[in-house]
Design an enzyme around this catalytic site. Structure first.
Site, PDB file in Angstrom:
ATOM      1  N   GLY A  61      68.622 -93.802 -11.115  1.00 46.96           N
ATOM      2  CA  GLY A  61      69.718 -93.245 -10.368  1.00 46.96           C
ATOM      3  C   GLY A  61      69.627 -91.841 -10.532  1.00 46.96           C
ATOM      4  N   GLU A 106      63.223 -98.455 -13.050  1.00 49.55           N
ATOM      5  CA  GLU A 106      63.861 -99.567 -13.286  1.00 49.55           C
ATOM      6  C   GLU A 106      63.402-100.879 -13.280  1.00 49.55           C
ATOM      7  OE1 GLU A 106      64.142 -97.153 -10.752  1.00 49.55           O
ATOM      8  OE2 GLU A 106      66.393 -96.716 -10.198  1.00 49.55           O
ATOM      9  N   ALA A 162      71.203 -94.236 -14.107  1.00 50.99           N
ATOM     10  CA  ALA A 162      72.272 -94.839 -14.337  1.00 50.99           C
ATOM     11  C   ALA A 162      72.464 -95.218 -15.662  1.00 50.99           C
ATOM     12  CB  ALA A 162      72.490 -95.978 -13.339  1.00 50.99           C
TER      13      ALA A 162
HETATM   14  N1  CO8 Z   1      71.595 -94.587 -19.763  1.00 50.72           N
HETATM   15  C1  CO8 Z   1      72.203 -94.392 -20.827  1.00 50.72           C
HETATM   16  N2  CO8 Z   1      71.763 -93.850 -22.138  1.00 50.72           N
HETATM   17  C2  CO8 Z   1      70.508 -92.992 -21.840  1.00 50.72           C
HETATM   18  C3  CO8 Z   1      69.785 -93.056 -20.534  1.00 50.72           C
HETATM   19  C4  CO8 Z   1      70.368 -93.956 -19.730  1.00 50.72           C
HETATM   20  N3  CO8 Z   1      69.643 -93.950 -18.320  1.00 50.72           N
HETATM   21  N4  CO8 Z   1      68.620 -92.312 -20.736  1.00 50.72           N
HETATM   22  C5  CO8 Z   1      68.774 -91.811 -22.152  1.00 50.72           C
HETATM   23  N5  CO8 Z   1      69.794 -92.089 -22.751  1.00 50.72           N
HETATM   24  C6  CO8 Z   1      70.426 -91.766 -23.954  1.00 50.72           C
HETATM   25  C7  CO8 Z   1      69.618 -92.732 -24.966  1.00 50.72           C
HETATM   26  O1  CO8 Z   1      70.062 -94.038 -25.373  1.00 50.72           O
HETATM   27  C8  CO8 Z   1      69.632 -91.468 -26.311  1.00 50.72           C
HETATM   28  O2  CO8 Z   1      70.992 -91.985 -26.861  1.00 50.72           O
HETATM   29  P1  CO8 Z   1      71.189 -91.970 -28.600  1.00 50.72           P
HETATM   30  O3  CO8 Z   1      70.799 -90.873 -28.956  1.00 50.72           O
HETATM   31  O4  CO8 Z   1      72.347 -92.455 -28.527  1.00 50.72           O
HETATM   32  O5  CO8 Z   1      70.159 -93.218 -28.742  1.00 50.72           O
HETATM   33  C9  CO8 Z   1      69.954 -90.197 -25.692  1.00 50.72           C
HETATM   34  O6  CO8 Z   1      70.061 -90.408 -24.260  1.00 50.72           O
HETATM   35  C10 CO8 Z   1      68.483 -89.556 -25.759  1.00 50.72           C
HETATM   36  O7  CO8 Z   1      67.470 -90.280 -25.169  1.00 50.72           O
HETATM   37  P2  CO8 Z   1      65.848 -90.688 -26.009  1.00 50.72           P
HETATM   38  O8  CO8 Z   1      66.289 -90.682 -27.514  1.00 50.72           O
HETATM   39  O9  CO8 Z   1      65.326 -91.945 -25.287  1.00 50.72           O
HETATM   40  O10 CO8 Z   1      65.217 -89.452 -25.427  1.00 50.72           O
HETATM   41  P3  CO8 Z   1      63.733 -89.253 -25.328  1.00 50.72           P
HETATM   42  O11 CO8 Z   1      63.407 -87.758 -24.866  1.00 50.72           O
HETATM   43  O12 CO8 Z   1      62.982 -89.845 -26.551  1.00 50.72           O
HETATM   44  O13 CO8 Z   1      63.112 -89.994 -24.158  1.00 50.72           O
HETATM   45  C11 CO8 Z   1      63.609 -90.671 -21.607  1.00 50.72           C
HETATM   46  C12 CO8 Z   1      63.513 -89.456 -22.599  1.00 50.72           C
HETATM   47  C13 CO8 Z   1      62.185 -90.846 -21.529  1.00 50.72           C
HETATM   48  C14 CO8 Z   1      64.318 -90.239 -20.346  1.00 50.72           C
HETATM   49  C15 CO8 Z   1      64.198 -91.991 -22.413  1.00 50.72           C
HETATM   50  O14 CO8 Z   1      65.605 -91.671 -22.591  1.00 50.72           O
HETATM   51  C16 CO8 Z   1      64.265 -93.076 -21.038  1.00 50.72           C
HETATM   52  O15 CO8 Z   1      63.534 -93.530 -20.714  1.00 50.72           O
HETATM   53  N6  CO8 Z   1      65.647 -93.106 -20.649  1.00 50.72           N
HETATM   54  C17 CO8 Z   1      65.717 -94.208 -19.500  1.00 50.72           C
HETATM   55  C18 CO8 Z   1      65.274 -93.900 -18.190  1.00 50.72           C
HETATM   56  C19 CO8 Z   1      65.393 -95.012 -17.297  1.00 50.72           C
HETATM   57  O16 CO8 Z   1      65.099 -96.147 -17.612  1.00 50.72           O
HETATM   58  N7  CO8 Z   1      66.391 -94.798 -16.323  1.00 50.72           N
HETATM   59  C20 CO8 Z   1      66.584 -95.794 -15.152  1.00 50.72           C
HETATM   60  C21 CO8 Z   1      67.761 -96.273 -15.614  1.00 50.72           C
HETATM   61  S1  CO8 Z   1      68.635 -97.877 -14.533  1.00 50.72           S
HETATM   62  C22 CO8 Z   1      69.007 -97.034 -13.228  1.00 50.72           C
HETATM   63  O17 CO8 Z   1      68.969 -96.003 -12.812  1.00 50.72           O
HETATM   64  C23 CO8 Z   1      69.788 -97.891 -12.030  1.00 50.72           C
HETATM   65  C24 CO8 Z   1      69.333 -99.345 -12.183  1.00 50.72           C
HETATM   66  C25 CO8 Z   1      70.054 -99.798 -13.255  1.00 50.72           C
HETATM   67  C26 CO8 Z   1      70.288-101.305 -13.386  1.00 50.72           C
HETATM   68  C27 CO8 Z   1      70.502-101.746 -14.936  1.00 50.72           C
HETATM   69  C28 CO8 Z   1      70.795-103.213 -15.050  1.00 50.72           C
HETATM   70  C29 CO8 Z   1      71.027-103.415 -16.609  1.00 50.72           C
END
Ligand code: CO8
Length: 260
Positions: A111, A134, A66
């Protein structure tokens, strides 16, 4: 129809939907939800379409979760009052009676993993990675992840993944029953569309009923599930496609389906 956050393509009787925010690793924001609801409803309403494939654009992600940036400042009361995340299940799971496949091409986190698990089954590229991280954000799965992951891989692995936030690669996911099959990364979409075409070529009512039956195994106790299966089977025996299917078998030819 063109969309802001997804692309939709019809490949004969198969609808191919691609999450298209690669710069944000296809993170799922409210626009993605609205676009998907619309595309899934159009697919469901189109008698010429028998199966849908959902995948992600770009080399890295199916969906990295998400959209954290959209949710970070949202007050708790809004999450509750909007019944946040409820429409994913009501539209993509409950209202979609035709089969659909998630073709997971990279990260399926939070998500993203939950969205993939809403599909009838998952085909994974050898680069796929699944996780429910999460907990690292101070929250927990909210789109069904704690329930569907546990049913798919069992308590031990689901608990470990939710509590540590660690990712599971494609091989472990296949071994654990989370994905139906692993496909070489470069062949994933074509393989998924081919599989979807096989399903779309089946008698349409039988496809919906088979989906409903397997889901009942997931959602009910054994006795209720077996009864549900028997009743649906009995209903299917009244269809013209049943007569055609059995006649075609006896006459050693392919069946021609009417969807009734
Ligand atoms: N939401 C928004 N933006 C994202 C997300 C996300 N879930 N994941 C990645 N992005 C964005 C990054 O911010 C980045 O944007 P920018 O270039 O503008 O900084 C771009 O995508 C590329 O990401 P990275 O530079 O981080 O790419 P890497 O290859 O270094 O890392 C990862 C890849 C490991 C996948 C890393 O991006 C990561 O850990 N992402 C988040 C994963 C995560 O935590 N997912 C779960 C989200 S929460 C959810 O799904 C449900 C519950 C939500 C409740 C939250 C309440 C606050």
């Amino acid at each position: 129809m063109s969309y802001e956050t997804i692309t939709v393509e019809q490949r004969d009787n198969v609808t191919l939907v691609t999450l298209n925010r690669p710069q944000a690793l296809n993170a799922l924001n409210s626009s993605v939800l609205e676009d998907l609801i619309d595309a899934f409803a159009a697919f469901e309403a189109d008698d010429g379409q028998g199966c849908l494939v959902l995948t992600g654009a770009g080399e890295k992600a199916f969906a990295a979760g998400a959209d954290i940036k959209e949710m970070a400042d949202k007050p708790a009361a809004d999450f509750y009052n909007e019944d946040f995340f409820a429409r994913w299940t009501s539209h993509l799971v409950k209202a979609t009676r035709k089969p659909w496949i998630a073709a997971v091409n990279g990260f399926a986190l939070g998500g993203g993993c939950e969205l993939a698990m809403m599909a009838d089954f998952i085909l994974a590229s050898d680069k796929a990675k699944f996780g429910q991280p999460e907990i690292k954000l101070g929250v927990a799965p909210g789109m069904g992840g704690s329930q569907r992951l546990t049913r798919a891989v069992g308590k031990a692995k689901a608990m470990e993944m939710c509590l540590t936030g660690r990712m599971m690669g494609a091989e472990e996911a296949e071994r654990s029953g989370l994905v139906a099959r692993i496909v070489p990364h470069e062949d994933l979409v074509e393989d998924a569309v081919k599989t979807a075409k096989t399903i779309a070529g089946m008698p349409p009512m039988a496809a919906k009923v088979n989906k409903e039956m397997v889901n009942a195994a997931y959602e009910t106790f054994l006795d209720q599930g077996v009864l549900h299966e028997r009743r649906l089977f009995q209903i299917l025996t009244a269809t013209e496609d049943k007569v055609e299917g059995m006649t075609a078998f006896i006459e050693k030819r392919e069946g021609e389906w009417k969807g009734k």
